[in-house]
Design a protein around this motif. Structure first.
Motif, PDB file in Angstrom:
ATOM      1  N   HIS A 156       0.829  -1.202   0.000  1.00 26.25           N
ATOM      2  CA  HIS A 156       0.000   0.000   0.000  1.00 26.25           C
ATOM      3  C   HIS A 156       0.865   1.255   0.000  1.00 26.25           C
ATOM      4  CE1 HIS A 156      -4.076  -1.780   1.070  1.00 26.25           C
ATOM      5  NE2 HIS A 156      -3.267  -2.818   1.094  1.00 26.25           N
ATOM      6  N   ILE A 157       0.222   2.390  -0.220  1.00 31.53           N
ATOM      7  CA  ILE A 157       0.948   3.658  -0.224  1.00 31.53           C
ATOM      8  C   ILE A 157       1.361   4.021   1.201  1.00 31.53           C
ATOM      9  CG2 ILE A 157      -0.228   4.480  -2.288  1.00 31.53           C
ATOM     10  CD1 ILE A 157      -2.038   6.158  -0.503  1.00 31.53           C
ATOM     11  N   GLU A 158       2.189   5.050   1.326  1.00 32.65           N
ATOM     12  CA  GLU A 158       2.748   5.410   2.625  1.00 32.65           C
ATOM     13  C   GLU A 158       1.668   5.786   3.633  1.00 32.65           C
ATOM     14  OE1 GLU A 158       5.952   8.545   4.627  1.00 32.65           O
ATOM     15  OE2 GLU A 158       5.452   8.672   2.491  1.00 32.65           O
ATOM     16  N   ILE A 208      14.447   2.463  -4.556  1.00 34.24           N
ATOM     17  CA  ILE A 208      14.505   1.085  -4.034  1.00 34.24           C
ATOM     18  C   ILE A 208      13.249   0.779  -3.232  1.00 34.24           C
ATOM     19  CG2 ILE A 208      15.717  -0.451  -2.444  1.00 34.24           C
ATOM     20  CD1 ILE A 208      18.318   1.012  -3.232  1.00 34.24           C
ATOM     21  N   ARG A 209      12.874   1.680  -2.336  1.00 31.41           N
ATOM     22  CA  ARG A 209      11.686   1.447  -1.504  1.00 31.41           C
ATOM     23  C   ARG A 209      10.426   1.349  -2.348  1.00 31.41           C
ATOM     24  NH1 ARG A 209      14.372   5.248   2.336  1.00 31.41           N
ATOM     25  NH2 ARG A 209      13.388   6.947   1.198  1.00 31.41           N
ATOM     26  N   HIS A 210      10.306   2.233  -3.320  1.00 25.28           N
ATOM     27  CA  HIS A 210       9.120   2.236  -4.175  1.00 25.28           C
ATOM     28  C   HIS A 210       8.987   0.928  -4.954  1.00 25.28           C
ATOM     29  CE1 HIS A 210       6.087   3.505  -7.058  1.00 25.28           C
ATOM     30  NE2 HIS A 210       6.910   3.206  -8.029  1.00 25.28           N
ATOM     31  N   VAL A 211      10.086   0.495  -5.556  1.00 25.24           N
ATOM     32  CA  VAL A 211      10.016  -0.722  -6.379  1.00 25.24           C
ATOM     33  C   VAL A 211       9.854  -1.965  -5.501  1.00 25.24           C
ATOM     34  CG1 VAL A 211      11.133  -2.050  -8.198  1.00 25.24           C
ATOM     35  CG2 VAL A 211      11.389   0.426  -8.156  1.00 25.24           C
ATOM     36  N   LEU A 212      10.414  -1.949  -4.297  1.00 32.17           N
ATOM     37  CA  LEU A 212      10.197  -3.074  -3.377  1.00 32.17           C
ATOM     38  C   LEU A 212       8.722  -3.208  -3.027  1.00 32.17           C
ATOM     39  CD1 LEU A 212      13.240  -2.816  -0.912  1.00 32.17           C
ATOM     40  CD2 LEU A 212      12.725  -4.711  -2.463  1.00 32.17           C
ATOM     41  N   ARG A 213       8.059  -2.061  -2.787  1.00 30.95           N
ATOM     42  CA  ARG A 213       6.618  -2.115  -2.517  1.00 30.95           C
ATOM     43  C   ARG A 213       5.871  -2.636  -3.728  1.00 30.95           C
ATOM     44  NH1 ARG A 213       7.530   2.940   0.302  1.00 30.95           N
ATOM     45  NH2 ARG A 213       7.040   4.062  -1.624  1.00 30.95           N
ATOM     46  N   LEU A 214       6.286  -2.147  -4.898  1.00 28.42           N
ATOM     47  CA  LEU A 214       5.644  -2.580  -6.139  1.00 28.42           C
ATOM     48  C   LEU A 214       5.854  -4.070  -6.373  1.00 28.42           C
ATOM     49  CD1 LEU A 214       4.135  -1.679  -8.717  1.00 28.42           C
ATOM     50  CD2 LEU A 214       6.364  -1.259  -9.768  1.00 28.42           C
ATOM     51  N   ILE A 263      15.589  -2.415  -9.087  1.00 28.64           N
ATOM     52  CA  ILE A 263      16.132  -2.373  -7.725  1.00 28.64           C
ATOM     53  C   ILE A 263      17.656  -2.462  -7.759  1.00 28.64           C
ATOM     54  CG2 ILE A 263      16.271  -3.650  -5.555  1.00 28.64           C
ATOM     55  CD1 ILE A 263      13.335  -4.455  -6.012  1.00 28.64           C
ATOM     56  N   ASN A 264      18.187  -3.364  -8.569  1.00 31.60           N
ATOM     57  CA  ASN A 264      19.642  -3.517  -8.667  1.00 31.60           C
ATOM     58  C   ASN A 264      20.290  -2.256  -9.215  1.00 31.60           C
ATOM     59  OD1 ASN A 264      19.375  -6.133  -7.718  1.00 31.60           O
ATOM     60  ND2 ASN A 264      19.339  -7.040  -9.757  1.00 31.60           N
ATOM     61  N   ARG A 265      19.653  -1.639 -10.209  1.00 32.16           N
ATOM     62  CA  ARG A 265      20.207  -0.420 -10.807  1.00 32.16           C
ATOM     63  C   ARG A 265      20.216   0.722  -9.786  1.00 32.16           C
ATOM     64  NH1 ARG A 265      17.274   0.715 -16.157  1.00 32.16           N
ATOM     65  NH2 ARG A 265      18.493  -1.106 -16.741  1.00 32.16           N
TER      66      ARG A 265
END
Length: 902
Positions: free
Chosen positions: A410-412, A688-694, A726-728
């Motif tokens: 979910h969003i923040e 990183i945080r955004h894509v981890l949530r995604l 994430i790696n990038r």
């Protein structure tokens, strides 16, 4: 095993072969029973290797008609093998766990004799029909399959065919009684459910059964009049939270049903009596509200919200929705219903309100993976239900939360508003109870998918009751394990909070405490877990530098008045550096056999990047002439402008951070790169945080919706692309942080403690908010530091407001962790008290059923009394067992309380 293979294998094999032959001295040919007639028969179900004549075989098996008899054609013949023999006339077929038996039965035809079906029942044989039965199943086989279906999820088709092969594994045609067996097992399930819930003791009869009355209840959940103290409604507010009812909602799209049969041809034997709601009333409500339009999601793109009409071609039910007890994993009475297309609000609303009919609990916590959207307008939608389904006026508080595993997707704002970890009075509840239940019931889906509507609901009701019963008898060890984990964890987190507060002034702690308590009482107050400052980013840094350049131009005090501002040059250099990383990653990703199109694309990008670098290095020379000297020193076989024959991704850009301290350059260039690198690092962390949530959302979507090769391939590709991002971003962060470390010495920094926020990024740090390290449990894991970094620039005044805010948020979280564990210990103690109180109440309830038992038939009445005493004794035994298991818990808690001051 090696010893067996060397010494015993041949011996065992010879013995098995011996059993297939005559097996004894051929001179010993007389029947072991009478000693008169030759023996030609043996029984493979009786103990011992004994042979009898036909007459003695029949006499010895009058009370064992279901044993398998083998016959040898004639002792004088050369055929010494035994073959299956129908020792009785094939007049009646009985299904037993040893196989399918054709036997002869003589029913009593006396004037006062009971019906044929009752005569079979009294012989422990269940008739396939009540009129002129020709097929029956032994109680033993019905009981065996019943338990086998619970433990191994074996289907009736598989079980029946196993019995058929056990009877004759040569493929010879036999009388098919599969339909009769399935009819008998369905009736058996239903009768056992009625018997075990006391419906056979009701003087008003089975038809007086009320909705949900055949569902086994959760002993640990609060039930007024059963396991709550008499004054539970008048306790102070600081104690009332312990009587909270925790509910969890979820849908399962594996519990489908094909469009076969109908309600008319296959009705439920007791519609609405257990877990499934009454189908007629349910369908009537759905039909009346089918056109209800759901609002689109304001959170992530939840398909259950935005695309509720899940494709269901050829299906009468696309899945099932349930309401569970969130803390103890019990299915709730009248809390299960079919889904027709998808997870629509109208389905979930009906199940939710049905599961709370006549509930007197004052505080309710509801967990649902899309609760952030579903709870909106819930009480407006409640008005469309009959009045008896409305929440009663006694409900004082209802809290909506998202399960812990689902929350990171979910969003923040949702992570702050709907978090179990941040909500007062919920202990360590995770809200994921339905997911654990699905793991048990999903193997049944393949067989129930092919059933008619009534058969499927009756079967699933039976499985849910078994699930609840297994949870009940496991409470002793289960609660002990939980309390043993919770008490030390409470002490650990209390100590961690005290250690945290030791270095903070008491007045500041009091200020923070007041803020968080105000928010806990009123969610409209400012959320202390949320930062109020602006986020640091590369763009914000560039904006600040651009503003400074504008001021320099106005005041004409810039060293570079005849050129563009140096911040533009360095920003462009950082962009070229990022483009080099992207190109390098794409080259590695080509694999061993790239296509011509891929090679062309890479070559064109390389040429373009090389030209941009050449142009940029010419501009860099104006600001950093020493960089040109460094480039000449380290460049071979190429020109100083960077257009070397080496790979474009390996060209050194020589930004200020790449130059040694001995190289003389304008100090402002180092400061400019510092600011841009800091923003770049925070940008990378946010990416990183955004894509981890995604990616977490993608995993859940794949598990729930992806079926078949095409859908799974598409999901795997999306997940792979997210991992690449994430790696990038991780590599970008590491490069930016390395540059900051190089630039920091000698600079007067606005944030001297930057290394506390921008820590070293290891592989194990890159994980979702709800993911722990290997071996971590839900109670022991801690979030990765990347979720605790505060990328902020404050507009407020103060010594270091950004750091103060970061400390406040971290203190709030440390306090929340300590409080949740403290609540968990109190909740577990209260739940154990409620379990014992429930068992004592249920024991007395069963004893009363025996006292109130009345029947015109003395034998039936005696049976009711005996069964009620048996059930009362079972509850008494569980009460005693749990009491003994938990007797040392108070002492255990006292010992731990002495380790840490409260």
């Amino acid at each position: 095993m090696k010893q067996w293979s060397e010494n015993d294998r041949e011996v065992y094999l010879r013995e098995l072969l011996r059993m297939d032959g005559y097996g004894i001295n051929e001179e010993d040919t007389m029947c072991r029973q009478c000693g008169i007639r030759p023996h030609q028969y043996r029984c493979i179900d009786c103990c011992g290797d004994v042979r009898w004549c036909l007459e003695c075989t029949l006499d010895l098996h009058i009370t064992n008609p279901l044993h398998f008899i083998e016959a040898r054609p004639c002792h004088s013949t050369k055929n010494h093998c035994f073959n299956p023999k129908r020792a009785f006339n094939d007049d009646f077929l009985i299904v037993d766990s040893s196989g399918l038996h054709e036997v002869a039965l003589d029913f009593c035809e006396c004037e006062r004799a009971p019906s044929h079906s009752l005569q079979l029942m009294r012989a422990r044989l269940y008739p396939a029909t009540g009129t002129n039965p020709r097929t029956a199943a032994s109680f033993r086989v019905l009981r065996q399959f019943h338990l086998l279906s619970f433990e191994s999820k074996c289907s009736g088709y598989e079980f029946y065919n196993s019995l058929a092969r056990l009877t004759d594994n040569t493929g010879s045609p036999s009388r098919d009684r599969y339909d009769e067996f399935m009819r008998m097992i369905r009736q058996w399930r239903h009768l056992k459910m009625l018997k075990q819930t006391g419906r056979g003791h009701d003087p008003a009869g089975v038809l007086s059964t009320q909705p949900g009355q055949c569902a086994l209840l959760c002993p640990a959940c609060p039930q007024p009049g059963v396991n709550l103290p008499p004054d539970w409604e008048s306790v102070p507010d600081k104690e009332s939270w312990k009587y909270t009812l925790f509910l969890a909602i979820d849908a399962n799209f594996k519990l489908q049903r094909k469009r076969v049969s109908s309600e008319e041809r296959d009705p439920s034997l007791g519609s609405g009596w257990a877990f499934f709601v009454d189908e007629g009333k349910y369908k009537e409500y759905l039909a009346a509200n089918w056109d209800y339009k759901q609002d689109r999601s304001t959170c992530m793109s939840h398909d259950a919200v935005d695309k509720p009409d899940r494709e269901a071609r050829g299906l009468a039910a696309s899945g099932a929705g349930t309401i569970d007890c969130a803390r103890h994993d019990f299915k709730r009475p009248n809390g299960v219903g079919d889904l027709q297309l998808g997870e629509r609000y109208i389905n979930i609303d009906y199940l939710f309100f049905m599961s709370l009919i006549n509930s007197k609990i004052r505080i309710i916590v509801v967990s649902y993976d899309i609760v952030c959207q579903w709870h909106k307008k819930l009480f407006d939608r409640m008005m469309s239900f009959p009045h008896q389904m409305h929440l009663q006026n006694n409900v004082l508080y209802i809290t909506f939360l998202v399960p812990k595993f689902h929350l990171p997707a979910h969003i923040e704002d949702c992570n702050l508003q709907f978090s179990f970890n941040l909500t007062k009075g919920v202990g360590r509840t995770d809200g994921e109870a339905p997911e654990r239940g699905w793991a048990s019931i999903n193997p049944v889906a393949q067989s129930t998918k092919e059933m008619g509507p009534g058969s499927r609901r009756d079967t699933l009701d039976d499985h849910f009751n078994d699930w609840n019963w297994k949870k009940t008898i496991a409470f002793g060890d289960r609660m002990l394990t939980k309390i043993k984990e919770a008490v030390p964890a409470r002490s650990e987190h209390r100590q961690a909070l005290q250690d945290f507060e030791a270095s903070i002034p008491p007045t500041v702690i009091e200020e923070w405490k007041l803020a968080v308590e105000n928010w806990e009482k009123d969610a409209s107050q400012p959320n202390p877990f949320k930062t109020k400052t602006k986020a640091v980013s590369e763009q914000s840094a560039r904006l600040q530098l651009a503003a400074e350049a504008a001021d320099d131009a106005v005041n004409q005090n810039s060293t570079y008045s005849h050129m563009s501002h140096p911040s533009v040059m360095i920003a462009n250099g950082l962009q070229l550096e990022d483009d080099q990383r992207r190109l390098s990653a794409d080259i590695v990703g080509l694999g061993q056999l790239p296509t011509t199109k891929q090679l062309t694309n890479i070559l064109e990008r390389s040429n373009s990047l090389r030209r941009r670098i050449a142009a940029w290095t010419e501009n860099q020379t104006l600001y950093m002439p020493h960089a040109t000297q460094e480039r000449i020193k380290h460049t071979y076989n190429g020109s100083p402008d960077g257009t070397a024959s080496t790979r474009v991704t390996d060209i050194q850009l020589y930004l200020p951070s790449a130059l040694s301290k001995d190289v003389v350059i304008d100090e402002s260039l180092r400061i400019i790169e510092w600011k841009l690198r800091e923003g770049q690092a925070y940008d990378a962390l946010e990416e990183i945080r955004h894509v981890l949530r995604l990616r977490s959302h993608m995993y859940k979507y794949k598990d729930r919706y992806s079926r078949g090769v095409k859908a799974n391939t598409r999901s795997n590709t999306a997940i792979s692309n997210a991992t690449t991002r994430i790696n990038r971003a991780s590599e970008k962060y590491r490069v930016a942080r390395a540059a900051l470390i190089t630039l920091a010495p000698g600079l007067e920094l606005e944030q001297p403690l930057w290394e506390h926020a921008l820590r070293r990024l290891n592989k194990e740090d890159i994980r979702g908010l709800s993911e722990g390290l290997y071996g971590d449990t839900e109670g022991t894991r801690k979030p990765s530091w990347i979720w605790m970094t505060y990328n902020t620039i404050s507009d407020d005044e103060g010594d270091n407001p950004a750091l103060n805010e970061a400390l406040r948020v971290e203190w709030c979280r440390a306090r929340a962790r300590a409080m949740r564990w403290d609540e968990e210990v109190e909740l577990l103690q209260e739940e154990m008290r409620r379990i014992l109180a429930f068992l004592k109440w249920h024991e007395l309830w069963w004893e009363q059923q025996g006292v109130a038992a009345s029947s015109s038939d003395a034998a039936t009445n005696e049976g009711k009394i005996a069964y009620s005493r048996k059930q009362a004794s079972l509850r008494r035994m569980l009460h005693e067992r749990f009491s003994v298991t938990w007797r040392e818990i108070p002492r255990f808690i006292e010992l731990w309380e002495g380790k840490v001051a409260v």
